[in-house]
Design a protein around this motif. Structure first.
Motif: not given
Length: 408
Positions: A205, A288, A291-294, A297-302
């Motif tokens: 993380d 934001k 949340l919208f970083s390309s 990964s989704r899990s790391k963003r969460f």
């Protein structure tokens, strides 16, 4: 009215239950780190790069000379070392620094930088000094820290990995035994620097640069946009912006930087206002972008969003507590199901807290089972202190979301 209160309570309880589970997760990752070792191995330092040490100071007459002596004794080639004292003081601290520099036969060249104003506070001082820095790496120590002699020798090898942008070390406590207040603070900080920092680091993380007792790569500071003074937790802000660029941080738990803990309730209140309110403002600023970083990964963003939201959880916990009390007083006859669920949630949350603070207390500090009375004493007083500062913390969170500047 009762149904509205019930739905509100279930909403708050669900959020707090998720939070307790996420904290429990960090405890599991910390235990895995303890038993299986760190994710990044430290190498030896082959080439000595140019390093700038920055010492932000504001009215620290009681501790600043200890810091300067520690920097004077740090183990590193002097021709590769730049030391900047970022002095925004309005008391005799500036005179003490001047006397130290002039009256001592020093091997270190200290640059005493004084600004005409405190624009941007610490972030403003760091940003202004960065433009005058010559080092490839920037080490930062607040005035109440005493870095070990081998700090640079032990942290710089991590940067051989080009993905590493900063290294954060563990805070120690120079005055832990001074009073009950300092013991409680040490108890709480030890959990953060064991369970939370080590757990996040081992899990992959985002981790936090804590603003002091660490070192950053200068080029990445610039790439991330530099220091920003729109939040008083400029360290959390910058470390997240750095990691959003797909760089990584290292948490070096084996390197300990002792520091002075606040010795009065008022000093602690001011510190907590900065940390809690600043955390809320960082969530408001960065949610934001995360949340919208390309790049992430989704899990790391969460989990990054959960990290940013951490300080705001106090608002939900306090609201749920007030709602439980209000409901039990005015709707006692028909509120038994909610009361039962409240008991379950608070019991699980309490057990989760005992778990993470327990492993931080025993495993993180290598204590013995016989220290249980000390753990129980610190844990109960820690809970009491937090409830005692509830109003202050809630105001800080609200001001953080309102983007109200927190003067310190």
């Amino acid at each position: 009215m009762e149904s509205v209160l019930s739905y509100l309570f279930y909403f708050l309880a669900s959020i707090f239950l998720i939070y307790a589970l996420l904290q429990f997760r960090l405890g599991i990752y910390f235990l895995r780190s303890f038993f299986y070792g760190s994710a990044v191995k430290q190498n030896s330092l082959g080439v000595f790069p140019k390093v700038t040490i920055q010492l932000p100071v504001y009215n620290e007459k009681n501790v600043v000379l200890d810091l300067l002596n520690a920097i004077e004794n740090i183990d590193y080639p002097r021709h590769l070392l730049q030391v900047q004292i970022l002095d925004d003081s309005t008391d005799e601290t500036s005179s003490l620094i001047s006397i130290f520099i002039k009256n001592n036969n020093l091997k270190t060249a200290f640059e005493h930088i004084c600004r005409d104003n405190r624009d941007g506070y610490k972030a403003g001082a760091l940003d202004a000094a960065l433009k005058q820095s010559t080092g490839e790496y920037i080490a930062i120590f607040d005035a109440d820290f005493i870095p070990p002699k081998d700090f640079l020798i032990n942290t710089l090898p991590y940067f051989k990995n080009k993905e590493i942008a900063f290294v954060q070390t563990r805070w120690g406590h120079a005055n832990e035994g001074l009073s009950i207040l300092t013991k409680i603070q040490a108890f709480a900080l030890d959990m953060h620097f064991t369970v939370e920092q080590e757990g996040r680091y081992f899990s992959g993380d985002f981790i936090q640069f804590n603003g002091t007792g660490g070192i950053l790569k200068k080029s990445v500071i610039d790439e991330a946009g530099g220091w920003s003074s729109d939040t008083v937790t400029e360290d959390l802000d910058l470390s997240f912006r750095i990691q959003l660029l797909n760089y990584k941080g290292v948490y070096a738990s084996d390197i300990i930087c002792p520091a002075e803990l606040p010795t009065t309730i008022e000093a602690l209140r001011i510190q907590q206002t900065r940390w809690i309110g600043g955390g809320a403002s960082c969530f408001n600023k960065l949610n934001k972008k995360v949340l919208f970083s390309s790049n992430i990964s989704r899990s790391k963003r969460f989990f990054a969003l959960v990290h940013l939201f951490h300080s705001s959880m106090f608002l939900f916990l306090f609201s749920m507590l007030l709602l439980s009390i209000f409901s039990s007083i005015f709707y006692s006859s028909n509120y038994e199901p909610v009361g039962f669920i409240a008991s379950l949630i608070f019991t699980f949350s309490l057990l989760s807290l005992i778990f993470i603070y327990g492993i931080g207390f025993w495993i993180g500090n290598k204590r013995k089972i016989g220290d249980f009375p000390k753990f129980l004493f610190c844990f109960l007083l820690f809970i009491a202190l937090n409830f005692g500062m509830s109003l202050n913390n809630i105001i800080a969170i609200i001001n953080g979301y309102r983007k109200k500047v927190l003067v310190f």
